[in-house]
Design an enzyme around this catalytic site. Structure first.
Site, PDB file in Angstrom:
ATOM      1  N   ASP A 159     -25.610 -36.816 -36.051  1.00  0.00           N
ATOM      2  CA  ASP A 159     -26.352 -37.443 -37.138  1.00  0.00           C
ATOM      3  C   ASP A 159     -26.065 -38.954 -37.045  1.00  0.00           C
ATOM      4  O   ASP A 159     -25.038 -39.360 -36.483  1.00  0.00           O
ATOM      5  CB  ASP A 159     -25.857 -36.867 -38.466  1.00  0.00           C
ATOM      6  CG  ASP A 159     -26.467 -37.565 -39.646  1.00  0.00           C
ATOM      7  OD1 ASP A 159     -27.703 -37.692 -39.677  1.00  0.00           O
ATOM      8  OD2 ASP A 159     -25.712 -38.008 -40.538  1.00  0.00           O
TER       9      ASP A 159
ATOM     10  N   ASP B 186     -26.860 -41.771 -39.835  1.00  0.00           N
ATOM     11  CA  ASP B 186     -26.378 -42.406 -41.074  1.00  0.00           C
ATOM     12  C   ASP B 186     -25.133 -41.674 -41.584  1.00  0.00           C
ATOM     13  O   ASP B 186     -25.207 -40.490 -41.928  1.00  0.00           O
ATOM     14  CB  ASP B 186     -27.459 -42.343 -42.154  1.00  0.00           C
ATOM     15  CG  ASP B 186     -28.691 -43.175 -41.807  1.00  0.00           C
ATOM     16  OD1 ASP B 186     -28.540 -44.368 -41.554  1.00  0.00           O
ATOM     17  OD2 ASP B 186     -29.805 -42.612 -41.796  1.00  0.00           O
TER      18      ASP B 186
END
Ligand code: BG6
Ligand code: MG
Length: 216
Positions: free
Chosen positions: A13, A15
């Site tokens: 991922d 952020d």
């Protein structure tokens, strides 16, 4: 190296995992919420982790008495994104920590394929800002999918692009929605920070980013 036999690829991922953009999301949503006279705080902002832009707006609008049309909502998300993109311009290679940079390099040298898989439509822009443009073997982002996490779509696209079976992929996430998406994709799920940790669905809970080197 507990998981190295099964795992061929690690999907990250963006952020909250590769870099921290929380404060910029918060400032941009806060600017919009203040203009609309809607209460918004850091706790509500935490609920937006891993959630798509439009779904995030709908969570913020739970505090509003007014009903907005889809057209108005699209204007609001565009407004938020404009503020967010301006804030992202202040990011640079210094926003990629040595820990993340060195761990990624070591994982690659150990033979793993590495992907970025994010719901964000700003993924490529952020990767460029922090000096990771072209680094990952595949990138799948908000522009590639129609359903955002907890749907597994973004992870399945990232895995397909590197030609690795989902069962041979591991995901690193800071959002519960991301851990749910990883499990729905049939992948190993590693929780780092955020509401991913302790959500009860993760296969491993990471102490830090470099803890990955104890697992792979
Ligand atoms: C996720 C963030 O990575 O991307 C969410 O955790 C955000 O908070 C989502 O809403 C969509 O991002 P963007 O950049 O397309 O608005
Ligand atoms: Mg995240």
């Amino acid at each position: 190296m507990i998981a190295s036999v099964l795992c061929k690829a690690i999907l990250f991922d963006l952020d909250g995992v590769i870099c921290s953009t929380d404060k910029f999301h918060y400032q941009a949503w806060k600017t919009l919420a203040d203009r609309l006279g809607i209460y918004f705080d850091e706790e509500i902002n935490n609920r937006l982790r891993g959630v798509s832009r439009m779904d995030s707006l709908n969570i913020i609008l739970e505090r509003s008495d007014k009903q907005y049309t889809q057209k108005e909502k699209e204007i609001f998300t565009a407004e938020k994104n404009g503020v967010y993109r301006e804030l992202l311009k202040s990011m640079g290679p210094a926003d990629l920590t040595d820990e993340v940079k060195d761990t990624l390099a070591e994982l690659r040298s150990r033979g793993y394929k590495l992907s970025a898989a994010s719901s964000s439509k700003n993924t490529k822009f952020i990767l460029r800002q922090i000096g990771l443009d072209g680094f990952f073997d595949s990138v799948a982002d908000g522009a590639d999918i129609t359903r955002s996490k907890p749907d597994p779509e973004v992870f399945l696209v990232a895995a397909k692009r590197i030609g690795v079976d989902p069962t041979n992929c591991a995901v690193v996430e800071d959002a519960k929605a991301g851990i749910e998406a990883a499990k729905a994709a049939g992948m190993m799920a590693l929780a780092l920070f955020g509401d991913a940790k302790g959500c009860g669905l993760e296969d491993y809970s990471l102490k830090s980013f470099s803890d990955l080197l104890n697992i792979f």
